[in-house]
Write an enzyme that holds these catalytic residues in place. Sequence first.
Site, PDB file in Angstrom:
ATOM      1  N   HIS A  77       0.844  -1.180   0.000  1.00 59.86           N
ATOM      2  CA  HIS A  77       0.000   0.000   0.000  1.00 59.86           C
ATOM      3  C   HIS A  77       0.882   1.233   0.000  1.00 59.86           C
ATOM      4  CE1 HIS A  77      -3.142   2.833   1.101  1.00 59.86           C
ATOM      5  NE2 HIS A  77      -3.972   1.918   0.655  1.00 59.86           N
ATOM      6  N   ASP A  95      -7.936  -5.397  -0.051  1.00 57.97           N
ATOM      7  CA  ASP A  95      -8.436  -6.275  -1.106  1.00 57.97           C
ATOM      8  C   ASP A  95      -8.048  -7.736  -0.910  1.00 57.97           C
ATOM      9  OD1 ASP A  95      -9.670  -4.255  -2.679  1.00 57.97           O
ATOM     10  OD2 ASP A  95      -7.683  -3.554  -3.234  1.00 57.97           O
TER      11      ASP A  95
HETATM   12  N1  ACO Z   1       4.084  -7.616  -4.634  1.00 63.10           N
HETATM   13  C1  ACO Z   1       5.426  -7.610  -4.770  1.00 63.10           C
HETATM   14  N2  ACO Z   1       6.225  -6.533  -4.639  1.00 63.10           N
HETATM   15  C2  ACO Z   1       5.602  -5.387  -4.364  1.00 63.10           C
HETATM   16  C3  ACO Z   1       4.212  -5.303  -4.214  1.00 63.10           C
HETATM   17  C4  ACO Z   1       3.437  -6.469  -4.358  1.00 63.10           C
HETATM   18  N3  ACO Z   1       2.119  -6.435  -4.227  1.00 63.10           N
HETATM   19  N4  ACO Z   1       3.872  -4.015  -3.947  1.00 63.10           N
HETATM   20  C5  ACO Z   1       5.017  -3.330  -3.943  1.00 63.10           C
HETATM   21  N5  ACO Z   1       6.069  -4.153  -4.189  1.00 63.10           N
HETATM   22  C6  ACO Z   1       7.489  -3.801  -4.199  1.00 63.10           C
HETATM   23  C7  ACO Z   1       7.885  -3.091  -5.504  1.00 63.10           C
HETATM   24  O1  ACO Z   1       8.330  -4.024  -6.464  1.00 63.10           O
HETATM   25  C8  ACO Z   1       8.968  -2.177  -5.024  1.00 63.10           C
HETATM   26  O2  ACO Z   1      10.141  -2.928  -4.843  1.00 63.10           O
HETATM   27  P1  ACO Z   1      11.597  -2.272  -5.186  1.00 63.10           P
HETATM   28  O3  ACO Z   1      11.718  -1.094  -4.257  1.00 63.10           O
HETATM   29  O4  ACO Z   1      12.556  -3.359  -4.928  1.00 63.10           O
HETATM   30  O5  ACO Z   1      11.512  -1.850  -6.625  1.00 63.10           O
HETATM   31  C9  ACO Z   1       8.504  -1.734  -3.635  1.00 63.10           C
HETATM   32  O6  ACO Z   1       7.691  -2.828  -3.162  1.00 63.10           O
HETATM   33  C10 ACO Z   1       7.682  -0.451  -3.641  1.00 63.10           C
HETATM   34  O7  ACO Z   1       6.586  -0.653  -4.524  1.00 63.10           O
HETATM   35  P2  ACO Z   1       5.874   0.488  -5.376  1.00 63.10           P
HETATM   36  O8  ACO Z   1       5.196  -0.148  -6.540  1.00 63.10           O
HETATM   37  O9  ACO Z   1       6.848   1.598  -5.651  1.00 63.10           O
HETATM   38  O10 ACO Z   1       4.817   0.997  -4.314  1.00 63.10           O
HETATM   39  P3  ACO Z   1       3.623   1.975  -4.624  1.00 63.10           P
HETATM   40  O11 ACO Z   1       3.362   2.716  -3.380  1.00 63.10           O
HETATM   41  O12 ACO Z   1       3.869   2.767  -5.862  1.00 63.10           O
HETATM   42  O13 ACO Z   1       2.417   0.987  -4.978  1.00 63.10           O
HETATM   43  C11 ACO Z   1       0.608  -0.489  -4.719  1.00 63.10           C
HETATM   44  C12 ACO Z   1       1.433   0.627  -4.077  1.00 63.10           C
HETATM   45  C13 ACO Z   1       0.128  -0.053  -6.130  1.00 63.10           C
HETATM   46  C14 ACO Z   1      -0.616  -0.761  -3.866  1.00 63.10           C
HETATM   47  C15 ACO Z   1       1.492  -1.748  -4.834  1.00 63.10           C
HETATM   48  O14 ACO Z   1       1.876  -2.188  -3.553  1.00 63.10           O
HETATM   49  C16 ACO Z   1       0.813  -2.882  -5.600  1.00 63.10           C
HETATM   50  O15 ACO Z   1       0.894  -2.916  -6.842  1.00 63.10           O
HETATM   51  N6  ACO Z   1       0.089  -3.810  -4.883  1.00 63.10           N
HETATM   52  C17 ACO Z   1      -0.639  -4.867  -5.544  1.00 63.10           C
HETATM   53  C18 ACO Z   1      -1.964  -4.331  -6.083  1.00 63.10           C
HETATM   54  C19 ACO Z   1      -2.959  -4.060  -4.956  1.00 63.10           C
HETATM   55  O16 ACO Z   1      -3.171  -4.882  -4.083  1.00 63.10           O
HETATM   56  N7  ACO Z   1      -3.593  -2.891  -5.043  1.00 63.10           N
HETATM   57  C20 ACO Z   1      -4.629  -2.488  -4.068  1.00 63.10           C
HETATM   58  C21 ACO Z   1      -4.119  -1.406  -3.149  1.00 63.10           C
HETATM   59  S1  ACO Z   1      -5.362  -0.974  -1.972  1.00 63.10           S
HETATM   60  C22 ACO Z   1      -6.466  -0.078  -2.855  1.00 63.10           C
HETATM   61  O17 ACO Z   1      -6.162   0.595  -3.801  1.00 63.10           O
HETATM   62  C23 ACO Z   1      -7.819  -0.149  -2.471  1.00 63.10           C
END
Ligand code: ACO
Length: 441
Positions: free
Chosen positions: A317, A374
């Site tokens: 998140h 979720d």
């Molecule tokens: N699985 C694996 N790795 C992840 C995940 C994940 N779900 N989420 C983040 N990471 C990793 C990234 O690869 C990144 O790693 P790095 O620093 O080595 O490159 C690090 O964690 C930071 O991730 P970002 O994508 O930069 O985080 P951001 O804050 O931009 O994204 C998000 C947040 C979109 C929720 C992300 O965690 C994600 O894609 N989660 C899966 C989709 C999801 O469940 N979305 C629902 C969110 S809740 C809502 O909107 C209601």
Amino acid sequence: MPSPAVPAPADADRSVARLQLPGREVDLPIVVGSEDEHGVGIGRLRDQTGYITVDPGFGNTAACNSAITFIDGERGILRYRGYPIEELAEKSSFVEVAWLLIFGELPTSDQLAGFRALLTDEQLLHEGMRYHFEGFPPHGHPMAMLSAMINACGCYHPELLAPEMDDERLIRATATLMSKVCTIAAFSYKMTQGRRMEYPDPSLSYCRNFLHMMFSRPHRRHEPPLQVVRALTKFLILHADHEQNCSTSTVRMVGSSGANVFASVASGVCALWGPLHGGANMAVIEMLRQIQEGGDDPRSIVAKVKDRKFRLMGFGHRVYKNFDPRAKILEETCGELLDTLGVSDPLLEIARELAEIALTDDYFLERKLYPNVDFYSGIILRAIGIPLNMFTVMFSIGRVPGWIAHWYELYQDPERRICRPRQIYTGSGRREYVEMDARGC
Ligand code: ACO
């Protein structure tokens, strides 16, 4: 708030931040919120210096002041208008929470009764809207239908589209939107089933009425157990607002141009649809099913995630860096619901196993990745009987009050300006136009 990396000198002026730019320094005001959140005001930076700030994804940008929802992502705190989410989920109803979010206070019994009556009045769709449904292909996505139908609905309520809005009109618009989204959702479901639309029943509560429109048939009325109604109520309350998330920021962005509340909420539905936002609730179930069908060991999935071949849906998140309090409540609700219904869902077992492995793995710990709202919500929706392609529609039904609350807060803000971010241009410099015959084939 996390401690600043460099401690401020004891005599520093704490109301300003000093920014050093090549050849000059500027003092920027420090803005402090009611929960001691600190921001640096850069509203006049370009005028003063010619510089703009760069913050892709807005991870460090407060786009507005807001008094609706407070989140402390480090401590896993979520409050609507000051009330902890745990208490609201336990004690309140979705209709009451909607009122609280939009108008700032819990409703009195008279206000609640009046609002409920309006919600009932607004349940039916204008007959003309049936024809809009007929224009969609039978397997059109329900999120596309929802956003289109919300905009269409506005056309039937010109009195609510007027540029001026006040509390009385907003109550009417809210009742219209909150009630109609349920009817639209149920209608689109019945269409995919080739079944007749069930008319709303004015004697039923908001949640019961939705379940009735979804699952009753002319010869068999749907009577959901209390536990199902409670689980749905919690689901809706937990999804009702989440400050400046992607869809709410979209609603504010669209609303900032002066667009009416129907158009703004319809745009929120579109933003919510994406798998990184509300669409994650579908993506989680698809992922769990794939694991189940492929017979994969959850450990091998975690290994794939670490090799960056896979993103664990329902994890991570932008704001929560400890735990998502909504996920905690929903995990409990999910267990209770399945126990009451006597259902054993293998996907819940896979989800729990995945969470257990991920929560002790360095990759997830270092990046502060935890189950989000979720991760468990889809299992609740499955147990209630909601089809997979409607999961994000359910999220939308829950989020409507939050979107309206933000739209109205923006509308009432005397400092409201159209949202218009800047950019750092990285394209080519000025070029001469190339005539067609000089371009080759
Ligand atoms: N699985 C694996 N790795 C992840 C995940 C994940 N779900 N989420 C983040 N990471 C990793 C990234 O690869 C990144 O790693 P790095 O620093 O080595 O490159 C690090 O964690 C930071 O991730 P970002 O994508 O930069 O985080 P951001 O804050 O931009 O994204 C998000 C947040 C979109 C929720 C992300 O965690 C994600 O894609 N989660 C899966 C989709 C999801 O469940 N979305 C629902 C969110 S809740 C809502 O909107 C209601």
